[in-house]
Design a protein around this motif. Sequence first.
Motif, PDB file in Angstrom:
ATOM      1  N   PHE A 115       1.129  -1.290  -0.017  1.00 30.58           N
ATOM      2  CA  PHE A 115      -0.162  -0.269  -0.089  1.00 30.58           C
ATOM      3  C   PHE A 115       0.702   0.741   0.048  1.00 30.58           C
ATOM      4  O   PHE A 115       1.710   0.945   0.693  1.00 30.58           O
ATOM      5  CB  PHE A 115      -1.132  -0.231   1.613  1.00 30.58           C
ATOM      6  CG  PHE A 115      -1.911   1.083   1.270  1.00 30.58           C
ATOM      7  CD1 PHE A 115      -2.476   1.430   0.570  1.00 30.58           C
ATOM      8  CD2 PHE A 115      -1.471   1.967   2.445  1.00 30.58           C
ATOM      9  CE1 PHE A 115      -3.470   2.913   0.527  1.00 30.58           C
ATOM     10  CE2 PHE A 115      -2.112   3.246   2.803  1.00 30.58           C
ATOM     11  CZ  PHE A 115      -3.351   3.714   1.922  1.00 30.58           C
ATOM     12  N   PHE A 116       0.338   2.322  -0.884  1.00 35.37           N
ATOM     13  CA  PHE A 116       1.379   3.543  -0.862  1.00 35.37           C
ATOM     14  C   PHE A 116       0.208   4.302  -0.988  1.00 35.37           C
ATOM     15  O   PHE A 116      -1.108   4.295  -1.218  1.00 35.37           O
ATOM     16  CB  PHE A 116       2.539   3.375  -2.035  1.00 35.37           C
ATOM     17  CG  PHE A 116       3.070   2.407  -2.163  1.00 35.37           C
ATOM     18  CD1 PHE A 116       3.701   2.877  -1.738  1.00 35.37           C
ATOM     19  CD2 PHE A 116       2.678   0.997  -2.868  1.00 35.37           C
ATOM     20  CE1 PHE A 116       5.455   1.464  -1.905  1.00 35.37           C
ATOM     21  CE2 PHE A 116       3.991   0.226  -2.693  1.00 35.37           C
ATOM     22  CZ  PHE A 116       4.953   0.678  -2.584  1.00 35.37           C
ATOM     23  N   ARG A 117       0.911   6.256  -0.282  1.00 38.15           N
ATOM     24  CA  ARG A 117      -0.177   6.554  -0.354  1.00 38.15           C
ATOM     25  C   ARG A 117       0.668   7.987  -0.442  1.00 38.15           C
ATOM     26  O   ARG A 117       1.561   8.604   0.213  1.00 38.15           O
ATOM     27  CB  ARG A 117      -1.104   6.606   0.848  1.00 38.15           C
ATOM     28  CG  ARG A 117      -0.366   6.759   2.522  1.00 38.15           C
ATOM     29  CD  ARG A 117      -1.746   7.066   2.886  1.00 38.15           C
ATOM     30  NE  ARG A 117      -0.804   6.943   4.435  1.00 38.15           N
ATOM     31  CZ  ARG A 117      -1.675   7.231   5.896  1.00 38.15           C
ATOM     32  NH1 ARG A 117      -3.595   7.327   5.834  1.00 38.15           N
ATOM     33  NH2 ARG A 117      -1.063   7.272   6.725  1.00 38.15           N
TER      34      ARG A 117
ATOM     35  N   LEU B 168      -2.684   4.185  -3.905  1.00 33.99           N
ATOM     36  CA  LEU B 168      -2.178   2.556  -4.741  1.00 33.99           C
ATOM     37  C   LEU B 168      -2.338   1.326  -3.775  1.00 33.99           C
ATOM     38  O   LEU B 168      -1.123   1.407  -2.970  1.00 33.99           O
ATOM     39  CB  LEU B 168      -1.357   2.861  -5.462  1.00 33.99           C
ATOM     40  CG  LEU B 168      -0.801   3.924  -6.015  1.00 33.99           C
ATOM     41  CD1 LEU B 168       0.794   4.460  -6.644  1.00 33.99           C
ATOM     42  CD2 LEU B 168      -2.385   4.784  -7.536  1.00 33.99           C
ATOM     43  N   LEU B 169      -3.072   0.513  -4.421  1.00 33.90           N
ATOM     44  CA  LEU B 169      -3.040  -0.906  -3.301  1.00 33.90           C
ATOM     45  C   LEU B 169      -2.380  -2.235  -4.333  1.00 33.90           C
ATOM     46  O   LEU B 169      -4.026  -2.083  -5.403  1.00 33.90           O
ATOM     47  CB  LEU B 169      -4.982  -1.024  -2.491  1.00 33.90           C
ATOM     48  CG  LEU B 169      -4.630  -2.544  -1.983  1.00 33.90           C
ATOM     49  CD1 LEU B 169      -3.655  -2.616  -0.932  1.00 33.90           C
ATOM     50  CD2 LEU B 169      -5.972  -2.762  -1.665  1.00 33.90           C
TER      51      LEU B 169
ATOM     52  N   CYS C 199      -3.520  -2.969  -9.405  1.00 35.06           N
ATOM     53  CA  CYS C 199      -2.886  -2.429  -9.087  1.00 35.06           C
ATOM     54  C   CYS C 199      -4.396  -1.360  -8.470  1.00 35.06           C
ATOM     55  O   CYS C 199      -4.773  -1.395  -9.737  1.00 35.06           O
ATOM     56  CB  CYS C 199      -2.108  -1.259  -9.516  1.00 35.06           C
ATOM     57  SG  CYS C 199      -2.134   0.577  -8.395  1.00 35.06           S
ATOM     58  N   ILE C 200      -4.566  -0.872  -7.611  1.00 37.45           N
ATOM     59  CA  ILE C 200      -5.883  -0.305  -7.048  1.00 37.45           C
ATOM     60  C   ILE C 200      -5.668   1.061  -6.424  1.00 37.45           C
ATOM     61  O   ILE C 200      -5.388   1.198  -6.043  1.00 37.45           O
ATOM     62  CB  ILE C 200      -7.084  -1.237  -6.273  1.00 37.45           C
ATOM     63  CG1 ILE C 200      -7.366  -2.817  -6.745  1.00 37.45           C
ATOM     64  CG2 ILE C 200      -8.219  -0.320  -5.970  1.00 37.45           C
ATOM     65  CD1 ILE C 200      -7.932  -4.147  -5.694  1.00 37.45           C
ATOM     66  N   PRO C 201      -5.746   1.667  -7.743  1.00 36.20           N
ATOM     67  CA  PRO C 201      -5.808   3.582  -7.427  1.00 36.20           C
ATOM     68  C   PRO C 201      -7.123   3.602  -6.688  1.00 36.20           C
ATOM     69  O   PRO C 201      -8.245   3.088  -6.872  1.00 36.20           O
ATOM     70  CB  PRO C 201      -5.464   4.233  -8.738  1.00 36.20           C
ATOM     71  CG  PRO C 201      -5.260   3.388  -9.988  1.00 36.20           C
ATOM     72  CD  PRO C 201      -6.113   2.352  -8.882  1.00 36.20           C
ATOM     73  N   ALA C 202      -6.908   4.485  -6.141  1.00 37.39           N
ATOM     74  CA  ALA C 202      -8.274   5.778  -5.646  1.00 37.39           C
ATOM     75  C   ALA C 202      -7.613   7.260  -4.608  1.00 37.39           C
ATOM     76  O   ALA C 202      -6.988   6.811  -4.716  1.00 37.39           O
ATOM     77  CB  ALA C 202      -9.216   4.975  -3.828  1.00 37.39           C
TER      78      ALA C 202
END
Length: 218
Positions: free
Chosen positions: A129-131, A144-145, A151-154
């Motif tokens: 997980f990144f933010r 970013l998961l 990759c699941i961005p939100a």
Amino acid sequence: MNYFIPLLTLLLFTGFRPPDKKTAKVGAPIKITWTDSIPGDFSFTKEWSYFDGVYLNAFGQLSCDGLCPPETDAMKDSLGRIYDDSLARFYSIIDTSHQMHTISCEAWCYEWDGSDYISGRKINKDSFFFRTAGGIATHCSLHLLIVKSKCIPAIYLNSIVPGGSGIYPCTGGYIHIDRRLWKKGIFKADFSFQFEHKENPAQPMFWKGRTYTRIENL
């Protein structure tokens, strides 16, 4: 693959309130393109800034403004000069270290005024997980998961406007990740994502750029 469970992991990890499973909208998982090298300008990794609120005052001292702990008020005179006998104590409270930039990006989302930092960590064997970090004027964050090859961005908006916070799911885009550096614990990537903007579909919501940051917990 059911992406709702890793999404809940992301939400809980970041302190979000998990959405109802029946109404949660994960958004489009983006297939990762793994590559041996990523061309482009990564010179931002040589740039740095102080933490928000830290600045050089008129007396040549590093001071802080707006985000100072209350106890530092008594360490300054009426003009804002830090007393000589308070300097050591002041800098033990205020972090004046150089913060090296880890992302260079452009975005359009609510309450965004730039992002210079992204950090991330390993959650489990297959999930990371990144933010991006917020700031005084930036209240939205790219999350970013990464789960295996997806990759699941939100975009998460922690608005200063009552009732304005929300999560904006990804609708499309791409991400390229340097495979060799990833194995060494470094997230080097370039990306471009689009997001659902239900408030005004005519205004595209996007986030694009390049990252270079070390992965924690490897």
